[in-house]
Design an enzyme around this catalytic site. Structure first.
Site, PDB file in Angstrom:
ATOM      1  N   HIS A 167       0.864  -1.186   0.000  1.00  0.00           N
ATOM      2  CA  HIS A 167       0.000   0.000   0.000  1.00  0.00           C
ATOM      3  C   HIS A 167       0.902   1.237   0.000  1.00  0.00           C
ATOM      4  O   HIS A 167       1.962   1.231   0.650  1.00  0.00           O
ATOM      5  CB  HIS A 167      -0.846   0.076   1.288  1.00  0.00           C
ATOM      6  CG  HIS A 167      -2.101  -0.753   1.280  1.00  0.00           C
ATOM      7  ND1 HIS A 167      -2.575  -1.384   2.406  1.00  0.00           N
ATOM      8  CD2 HIS A 167      -3.004  -1.005   0.294  1.00  0.00           C
ATOM      9  CE1 HIS A 167      -3.702  -2.011   2.127  1.00  0.00           C
ATOM     10  NE2 HIS A 167      -3.988  -1.799   0.845  1.00  0.00           N
ATOM     11  N   CYS A 261      -2.341   2.917   9.157  1.00  0.00           N
ATOM     12  CA  CYS A 261      -3.354   1.939   8.728  1.00  0.00           C
ATOM     13  C   CYS A 261      -4.552   1.916   9.665  1.00  0.00           C
ATOM     14  O   CYS A 261      -5.654   1.562   9.248  1.00  0.00           O
ATOM     15  CB  CYS A 261      -2.769   0.531   8.707  1.00  0.00           C
ATOM     16  SG  CYS A 261      -1.424   0.281   7.573  1.00  0.00           S
TER      17      CYS A 261
HETATM   18  N1  ARG Z   1      -3.515  -7.151   6.495  1.00  0.00           N
HETATM   19  C1  ARG Z   1      -3.950  -5.960   5.863  1.00  0.00           C
HETATM   20  C2  ARG Z   1      -3.900  -6.112   4.366  1.00  0.00           C
HETATM   21  O1  ARG Z   1      -2.986  -6.730   3.872  1.00  0.00           O
HETATM   22  C3  ARG Z   1      -3.127  -4.797   6.313  1.00  0.00           C
HETATM   23  C4  ARG Z   1      -3.644  -3.480   5.840  1.00  0.00           C
HETATM   24  C5  ARG Z   1      -2.800  -2.328   6.260  1.00  0.00           C
HETATM   25  N2  ARG Z   1      -3.402  -1.100   5.921  1.00  0.00           N
HETATM   26  C6  ARG Z   1      -2.801  -0.076   5.305  1.00  0.00           C
HETATM   27  N3  ARG Z   1      -3.443   1.048   5.192  1.00  0.00           N
HETATM   28  N4  ARG Z   1      -1.606  -0.190   4.791  1.00  0.00           N
HETATM   29  O2  ARG Z   1      -4.753  -5.661   3.650  1.00  0.00           O
END
Ligand code: ARG
Length: 268
Positions: A167, A261
């Site tokens: 992300h 996150c």
């Molecule tokens: N386990 C989640 C995923 O892989 C983590 C999300 C983390 N969120 C973020 N905004 N980077 O989707």
């Protein structure tokens, strides 16, 4: 020029049902397990830190069976009192989108549906007037066009190239209206060149900072709440005049998430 903090409104989701039970990014190892009680403590500390800074924190009811719902940043994108719903890549997280859309609607915000995959503020970050948009792992480029149309703001596509930084908010942190911190190695050469042009004064992070999710930080323009092990990045931010606050997010990191996150900014 002194840096000024502006009060923010954040939506957070208590990690009541947090777990690492599937693997959709390289940080997640269901076999290694995690400590949901410790995750809850760390999350409460993060929430307390944001409240102490004078920000508003609202909570969405966690849903059983959605262990990643704690990562509120992915729930939507909210700019100018308008929300663009999320649409998750993975089936495991798909139902989070409706839960977040329902919360935003009951809060009185119009919610636009999304046709292409977009994982909310995980990949769509407002920097001043411009939306920085990640692509490569989760959010589809077609969603960048949707965001531009929805918000009437220029969207700049940035290509992510390292699966650990899946992300945009794991590789880049918006510090204020005209500055960011980022890890160049997480982006394609063309995207690094764009970032250099747009943000000549950017704080450049090193791989060690990013490897502890240091860039997954929450900034109000002056205070930067970041994972406590990102000491190199904290030192660079301090030297640039920011006030850094380290928090322990070791359990949440086992799912690939940090402070940013866990927060969705609700912009009026
Ligand atoms: N386990 C989640 C995923 O892989 C983590 C999300 C983390 N969120 C973020 N905004 N980077 O989707």
């Amino acid at each position: 020029m002194p840096l000024t903090a502006t009060p923010r409104r954040y939506l957070m989701c208590r990690p009541t049902f947090f777990d690492v039970s599937y693997r959709i990014n390289p940080w997640m190892d269901p076999a290694a397990g995690c400590d949901p009680k410790l995750a809850l403590k760390q999350w409460e500390r993060l929430r307390g830190t944001l409240l102490d800074l004078g920000h508003t924190v609202e909570e969405i009811e966690p849903v059983e069976g959605l262990p990643d719902m704690v990562f509120a940043a992915n729930g939507a994108t909210v700019i100018d009192g308008l929300a663009l719903a999320a649409r998750f890549r993975d089936a495991e997280r798909a139902d989070e989108a409706a839960a977040y859309a329902a919360w935003l609607e009951q809060a009185g915000l119009p919610v636009l549906p999304a046709a292409a995959v977009n994982e909310g503020e995980g990949d769509l970050l407002l920097a001043g007037d411009v939306i920085l948009a990640g692509a490569g792992f989760r959010t589809e480029p077609a969603a960048h066009a949707e965001a531009q149309e929805a918000f009437g703001r220029q969207v700049v596509t940035l290509r992510l190239v390292d699966p650990r930084y899946y992300h945009l908010d794991t590789a880049l942190c918006v510090l204020g209206p005209d500055n960011v911190a980022y890890l160049p190695q997480a982006f394609s050469p063309g995207s690094v060149a764009v970032l250099r042009r747009m943000f000549p004064d950017a704080i450049v992070a090193d791989p060690a900072d990013a490897a502890v999710l240091g860039l997954n930080a929450v900034s109000d323009g002056r205070h930067v709440v970041l994972p406590e092990h990102a000491v190199g990045l904290a030192a660079r931010l301090d030297a640039a005049g920011y006030d850094t606050i380290g928090v322990d997010v070791s359990e949440l990191a086992k799912a690939g998430g940090g402070p940013k996150c866990c927060t969705l900014e609700v912009r009026g």
